[in-house]
Design a protein around this motif. Structure first.
Motif, short mmCIF file in Angstrom:
data_model
loop_
_atom_site.label_atom_id
_atom_site.label_comp_id
_atom_site.label_asym_id
_atom_site.label_seq_id
_atom_site.Cartn_x
_atom_site.Cartn_y
_atom_site.Cartn_z
N TYR A 10 14.82 -49.60 29.12
CA TYR A 10 14.08 -48.46 29.68
C TYR A 10 14.44 -47.22 28.89
O TYR A 10 15.62 -46.97 28.63
CB TYR A 10 14.46 -48.26 31.16
N HIS A 11 13.43 -46.45 28.52
CA HIS A 11 13.70 -45.23 27.76
C HIS A 11 12.78 -44.12 28.25
O HIS A 11 11.61 -44.33 28.52
CB HIS A 11 13.54 -45.46 26.25
N GLY A 12 13.38 -42.95 28.38
CA GLY A 12 12.64 -41.80 28.87
C GLY A 12 12.21 -40.87 27.75
O GLY A 12 12.64 -41.02 26.60
N PRO A 13 11.39 -39.91 28.07
CA PRO A 13 10.97 -38.93 27.07
C PRO A 13 12.12 -37.98 26.75
O PRO A 13 13.03 -37.80 27.55
CB PRO A 13 9.82 -38.19 27.76
N TYR A 14 12.05 -37.40 25.56
CA TYR A 14 13.02 -36.38 25.20
C TYR A 14 12.35 -35.34 24.33
O TYR A 14 11.29 -35.59 23.75
CB TYR A 14 14.27 -36.96 24.54
N VAL A 19 8.48 -30.50 21.61
CA VAL A 19 7.53 -31.40 22.27
C VAL A 19 8.30 -32.48 23.02
O VAL A 19 9.18 -33.13 22.45
CB VAL A 19 6.59 -32.06 21.23
N VAL A 20 7.95 -32.68 24.29
CA VAL A 20 8.59 -33.72 25.09
C VAL A 20 7.65 -34.92 25.14
O VAL A 20 6.50 -34.80 25.58
CB VAL A 20 8.87 -33.23 26.53
N GLN A 21 8.14 -36.05 24.66
CA GLN A 21 7.35 -37.28 24.73
C GLN A 21 8.26 -38.49 24.53
O GLN A 21 9.41 -38.34 24.13
CB GLN A 21 6.23 -37.29 23.70
N HIS A 22 7.72 -39.67 24.84
CA HIS A 22 8.45 -40.91 24.59
C HIS A 22 8.42 -41.20 23.09
O HIS A 22 7.36 -41.15 22.47
CB HIS A 22 7.80 -42.07 25.35
#
Length: 90
Positions: A10-14, A19-22
């Motif tokens: 599982y990986h979240g956006p950063y 820009v915040v995105q996966h």
């Protein structure tokens, strides 16, 4: 741990460059799991900056995605720790 374990990553956006995105760039070092015979499945999560490795429904490793180094993971101590956590899951 059997060599053909299913590992859900599982990986979240950063945030990067405002820009915040996966993104999966920082997850490349965790490909060491595949090299050791494990099946890795990537799943996006809404929780920012997080990486969780789940084996048999149990979180065996968790870290901030920004702490993972770019590259093949051979020199990244967090990648080594993640591989060890998966292989010691049982």
């Amino acid at each position: 741990m059997p060599a053909n374990a299913r590992v859900t990553l599982y990986h979240g956006p950063y945030e990067s460059s405002g820009v915040v995105q996966h993104r999966t760039f920082r997850l490349q070092g965790l490909q060491a799991l595949r090299a050791r015979g494990h099946k890795c499945v990537l799943e996006e999560t809404r929780e920012w900056n997080i990486v969780e490795l789940v084996v048999s429904g149990e979180v065996v490793f968790r870290c901030n995605i920004k702490e993972l180094e770019f590259g093949d993971g051979k020199l990244d101590p967090l990648c080594k720790e993640a591989v060890a956590a998966v292989e010691n899951a049982y």
